[in-house]
Scaffold this motif. Structure first.
Motif, PDB file in Angstrom:
ATOM      1  N   ILE A  19       2.139   3.216 -20.651  1.00 11.22           N
ATOM      2  CA  ILE A  19       1.721   3.101 -19.259  1.00 11.22           C
ATOM      3  C   ILE A  19       0.416   2.319 -19.128  1.00 11.22           C
ATOM      4  O   ILE A  19       0.183   1.606 -18.168  1.00 11.22           O
ATOM      5  N   GLY A  20      -0.455   2.440 -20.111  1.00  9.19           N
ATOM      6  CA  GLY A  20      -1.706   1.706 -20.038  1.00  9.19           C
ATOM      7  C   GLY A  20      -2.900   2.634 -19.941  1.00  9.19           C
ATOM      8  O   GLY A  20      -2.879   3.722 -20.525  1.00  9.19           O
ATOM      9  N   PRO A  21      -3.948   2.210 -19.250  1.00  6.45           N
ATOM     10  CA  PRO A  21      -4.004   1.097 -18.298  1.00  6.45           C
ATOM     11  C   PRO A  21      -4.292  -0.260 -18.957  1.00  6.45           C
ATOM     12  O   PRO A  21      -5.360  -0.443 -19.555  1.00  6.45           O
ATOM     13  N   TYR A  58       7.638  -2.228 -16.387  1.00  5.53           N
ATOM     14  CA  TYR A  58       6.916  -1.290 -15.536  1.00  5.53           C
ATOM     15  C   TYR A  58       6.355  -1.997 -14.301  1.00  5.53           C
ATOM     16  O   TYR A  58       6.196  -3.222 -14.273  1.00  5.53           O
ATOM     17  N   PRO A  59       6.000  -1.221 -13.267  1.00  4.97           N
ATOM     18  CA  PRO A  59       5.432  -1.799 -12.055  1.00  4.97           C
ATOM     19  C   PRO A  59       3.921  -1.969 -12.170  1.00  4.97           C
ATOM     20  O   PRO A  59       3.321  -1.701 -13.212  1.00  4.97           O
ATOM     21  N   ILE A  60       3.295  -2.383 -11.078  1.00  4.79           N
ATOM     22  CA  ILE A  60       1.852  -2.248 -10.923  1.00  4.79           C
ATOM     23  C   ILE A  60       1.574  -0.802 -10.525  1.00  4.79           C
ATOM     24  O   ILE A  60       2.205  -0.262  -9.614  1.00  4.79           O
ATOM     25  N   PHE A  61       0.624  -0.173 -11.235  1.00  4.87           N
ATOM     26  CA  PHE A  61       0.279   1.216 -10.967  1.00  4.87           C
ATOM     27  C   PHE A  61      -1.059   1.298 -10.237  1.00  4.87           C
ATOM     28  O   PHE A  61      -1.869   0.361 -10.254  1.00  4.87           O
ATOM     29  N   GLY A  62      -1.295   2.471  -9.616  1.00 10.36           N
ATOM     30  CA  GLY A  62      -2.574   2.741  -8.991  1.00 10.36           C
ATOM     31  C   GLY A  62      -2.940   4.202  -9.129  1.00 10.36           C
ATOM     32  O   GLY A  62      -2.060   5.064  -9.254  1.00 10.36           O
ATOM     33  N   ALA A  63      -4.237   4.492  -9.131  1.00 13.85           N
ATOM     34  CA  ALA A  63      -4.703   5.871  -9.232  1.00 13.85           C
ATOM     35  C   ALA A  63      -6.073   5.987  -8.596  1.00 13.85           C
ATOM     36  O   ALA A  63      -6.872   5.039  -8.624  1.00 13.85           O
ATOM     37  N   GLU A  64      -6.363   7.156  -8.031  1.00 13.53           N
ATOM     38  CA  GLU A  64      -7.708   7.419  -7.551  1.00 13.53           C
ATOM     39  C   GLU A  64      -8.552   7.938  -8.706  1.00 13.53           C
ATOM     40  O   GLU A  64      -8.059   8.676  -9.574  1.00 13.53           O
ATOM     41  N   ASN A  95      -4.396  16.664 -14.034  1.00 14.31           N
ATOM     42  CA  ASN A  95      -3.382  16.200 -14.981  1.00 14.31           C
ATOM     43  C   ASN A  95      -3.303  14.678 -14.936  1.00 14.31           C
ATOM     44  O   ASN A  95      -2.755  14.110 -13.982  1.00 14.31           O
ATOM     45  N   PRO A  96      -3.855  13.975 -15.941  1.00 17.47           N
ATOM     46  CA  PRO A  96      -3.811  12.512 -15.932  1.00 17.47           C
ATOM     47  C   PRO A  96      -2.395  11.949 -15.827  1.00 17.47           C
ATOM     48  O   PRO A  96      -2.194  10.886 -15.241  1.00 17.47           O
ATOM     49  N   ALA A  97      -1.407  12.666 -16.365  1.00 18.08           N
ATOM     50  CA  ALA A  97      -0.027  12.178 -16.322  1.00 18.08           C
ATOM     51  C   ALA A  97       0.537  12.164 -14.908  1.00 18.08           C
ATOM     52  O   ALA A  97       1.541  11.507 -14.642  1.00 18.08           O
ATOM     53  N   GLU A  98      -0.126  12.877 -13.997  1.00 17.85           N
ATOM     54  CA  GLU A  98       0.330  12.906 -12.609  1.00 17.85           C
ATOM     55  C   GLU A  98      -0.652  12.219 -11.670  1.00 17.85           C
ATOM     56  O   GLU A  98      -0.457  12.229 -10.450  1.00 17.85           O
ATOM     57  N   ALA A  99      -1.687  11.617 -12.237  1.00 14.55           N
ATOM     58  CA  ALA A  99      -2.743  11.043 -11.408  1.00 14.55           C
ATOM     59  C   ALA A  99      -2.400   9.663 -10.874  1.00 14.55           C
ATOM     60  O   ALA A  99      -3.033   9.182  -9.940  1.00 14.55           O
ATOM     61  N   TYR A 100      -1.434   9.003 -11.461  1.00 16.28           N
ATOM     62  CA  TYR A 100      -1.119   7.630 -11.081  1.00 16.28           C
ATOM     63  C   TYR A 100       0.270   7.583 -10.437  1.00 16.28           C
ATOM     64  O   TYR A 100       1.082   8.490 -10.583  1.00 16.28           O
TER      65      TYR A 100
END
Length: 617
Positions: A153-155, A179-185, A198-203
């Motif tokens: 997944i990255g980033p 994969y797509p372009i991802f985003g996260a706060e 949970n970082p796995a659910e943050a994006y």
């Protein structure tokens, strides 16, 4: 300054956007302004990708330019440091006091208040760094580890974004054809780690490429390869309450590498595809491709968009950096101006109002004009390294001197007298064994001019400046004491020094203004959209004396923001009657979007008026 603004305003009022090319300010009136030319003239470092294979070349990719406290910082993939400039023209290489981790690939950079934030591409745990003295190369840890995301997944190719209206922080990323372009706060209270527990659910996914609807997202040269395309290089710009999430596609190693945008009302979407995509696109000319960069504002509030242009000889990903004017129109449509994007442009001394006003009007004077060399390396039959290759506007062909020694020359005959305003010398790394840009890596040369090919005058001398490596050396030729440009028929490059075994140049480009007439407007423009709406067939009438043509298009008659540049011998074979060009297939259109088209011709004397605008529905 008041006189300059008045001149620009008069130019704007007298220009009909859909009927002719806007008139450029008189060069004499703009002479105090500094100019630049793509590819950017920086001290590109020698490569890292193929070091173990003993393949040597300069390269630069994935640029981010940040305006930090009124000065500019350029970050580029794995360069051992970054560049600092006070004017977007002169760039000083900065070596950090230490790299706390390994060197950075496709880094994210952001300036907020007095602090510059820096983060590298990674699939592992890595920290965000900060600096309040980036001009001195000072780096500190901001956080120790950004938590690891799920596998693959990255980033990778990250971008940091701070929303000044909400004081919230975000990160976007993605580099994949899966994969797509991802985003996260990000949570500022926890040193910009991912928001939530949970970082796995943050994006979450922002968007995927859709090459079946977006012609420009198709892979390959001129979008001709069925291979699944890549998206990468996320960047966020907020304008007028809207969020423009930008991305690069479809692949860095092709002429059609560009930038697009999705637009939303919230930093994490939902986002809508902009029907006017791509926003930055330059498939023709010398420096082709302009994808995977960023958007920033200069000290006058002008927008710029950076990107990568392709060389691809020593290695498929061999690249340089470009920078193009950008902006938003009255309808908030984002656009990047690549028209004559690899010709000299003025750096603004204020806020520009006409998207073409930065173009100097200095034309390429020596396209396929005769070039002679003092010597040429004897090579295998498969190698062609002759002097004429420096005038063909192809960065993948080049000349190699018989020896890398002072006094070697390239001389171009313009065929007639012209006013000489600037010269660009692009070096090529031919069979070198340099793997570190140390103090021995620099370039020096002189530029001489002559009216008769016998009596020569030195008009530029890089031996008088501090030693620096100019992989894409750009030299503006000073006007004479009476304010008039240097006039010459012959222009000579005289070599002084470059590092390595060979002296090799892939472009010797002379810019200025000829003394003849600009070409006439191309007649008979026709556009026929194919059954596959991503493609259109375009034809026009041949113009005597034209060096080339610009096809210009957009989603409205007054929004012709896209340009495809051709030289006259690249626009396809002529018809049997020799008065029209055979149809050119443009493959960069979006399904379901109406388009409008126009065309202009150019030569060494100037640019024609723009043709009438035709519909391409």
């Amino acid at each position: 300054m008041n006189t300059l603004r008045l001149l620009l305003a008069l130019c704007l009022l007298s220009a009909f956007a859909t009927a002719q090319t806007p008139k450029q300010p008189n060069a004499a009136d703009r002479s105090p302004a500094r100019t630049y030319c793509n590819p950017m003239d920086i001290s590109y470092r020698y490569n890292f990708e193929q070091m173990n294979e003993r393949v040597s070349y300069r390269s630069g990719a994935d640029p981010v330019i940040i305006n930090h406290k009124g000065e500019y910082y350029l970050f580029v993939t794995i360069q051992g440091g970054w560049w600092h400039s006070k004017d977007l023209s002169n760039w000083r290489y900065v070596v950090p006091d230490k790299w706390p981790m390994e060197d950075m690939c496709a880094p994210a950079a952001l300036s907020v208040r007095d602090t510059l934030y820096l983060f590298q591409s990674t699939f592992e745990q890595r920290p965000i760094f900060i600096s309040t003295e980036p001009e001195k190369g000072k780096l500190k840890f901001y956080n120790r580890w950004l938590p690891r995301l799920p596998k693959d997944i990255g980033p990778w190719d990250p971008a940091l974004f701070h929303d000044p209206d909400t004081d919230k922080w975000y990160m976007y990323w993605g580099s994949s054809n899966v994969y797509p372009i991802f985003g996260a706060e990000l949570d500022k209270s926890r040193k910009l780690t991912y928001a939530g527990n949970n970082p796995a659910e943050a994006y979450k996914a922002m968007f995927w490429l859709d090459p079946y609807k977006h012609g420009w997202e198709r892979f390959g040269p001129n979008h001709s390869d069925p291979f699944k395309p890549f998206t990468e290089g996320a960047w966020m710009t907020k304008y007028n309450g809207k969020y423009y999430l930008q991305y690069g596609a479809p692949g860095t190693e092709y002429n059609v590498y560009g930038n697009g945008t999705y637009v939303g009302k919230d930093p994490l979407g939902p986002f809508e595809y902009a029907p006017y995509n791509p926003i930055a696109y330059k498939p023709g000319g010398f420096a082709t491709g302009c994808g995977h960069g960023n958007t920033f504002q200069d000290n006058y509030g002008n927008y710029w968009n950076t990107g990568t242009t392709w060389i691809g000889v020593n290695w498929g990903m061999e690249r340089r950096i470009v920078m193009n004017p950008a902006g938003f129109d009255k309808d908030d449509q984002m656009h990047v101006n690549t028209r004559f994007g690899d010709y000299p442009h003025y750096l603004p001394t204020g806020k520009w109002t006409n998207r073409d006003e930065l173009f100097t009007g200095w034309m390429l004077l020596n396209y396929r004009k005769p070039v002679t060399a003092s010597s040429t390396l004897a090579t295998a039959p498969t190698d062609t390294v002759t002097a004429d290759r420096v005038a063909d506007e192809n960065p993948r062909t080049f000349w190699v001197a018989g020896q890398n020694k002072s006094g070697e020359t390239l001389t171009t005959d313009l065929g007639a007298e012209a006013d000489i305003r600037a010269v660009q010398v692009d070096y090529f790394d031919y069979k070198l064994d340099i793997f570190d840009s140390d103090s021995t890596v620099y370039t020096q040369f002189k530029i001489l001019t002559s009216l008769d090919g016998k009596r020569w005058e030195t008009v530029a001398d890089l031996t008088k400046e501090p030693k620096k490596d100019h992989a894409c050396a750009y030299v503006e030729i000073s006007v004479r004491a009476d304010g008039k440009p240097v006039r010459a028929r012959y222009v000579r490059y005289e070599h002084v020094y470059t590092a390595g075994k060979h002296l090799s140049i892939n472009a010797f480009r002379v810019f200025g203004t000829g003394t003849g007439k600009a070409p006439a407007t191309p007649p008979g423009l026709t556009v026929k959209r194919q059954k596959d709406q991503r493609n259109a067939d375009i034809s026009w009438g041949k113009v005597p004396g034209a060096t080339g043509y610009n096809i210009r298009w957009g989603i409205a008659p007054d929004k012709l923001y896209q340009t495809y540049q051709f030289f006259h011998d690249q626009a396809g074979p002529r018809s049997a009657h020799h008065d029209t060009a055979s149809p050119f297939e443009l493959r960069a259109l979006n399904v379901g979007v109406p388009y409008y088209f126009a065309i202009e011709a150019f030569n060494e004397n100037g640019v024609s008026a723009l043709s009438e605008v035709v519909s391409g529905e």
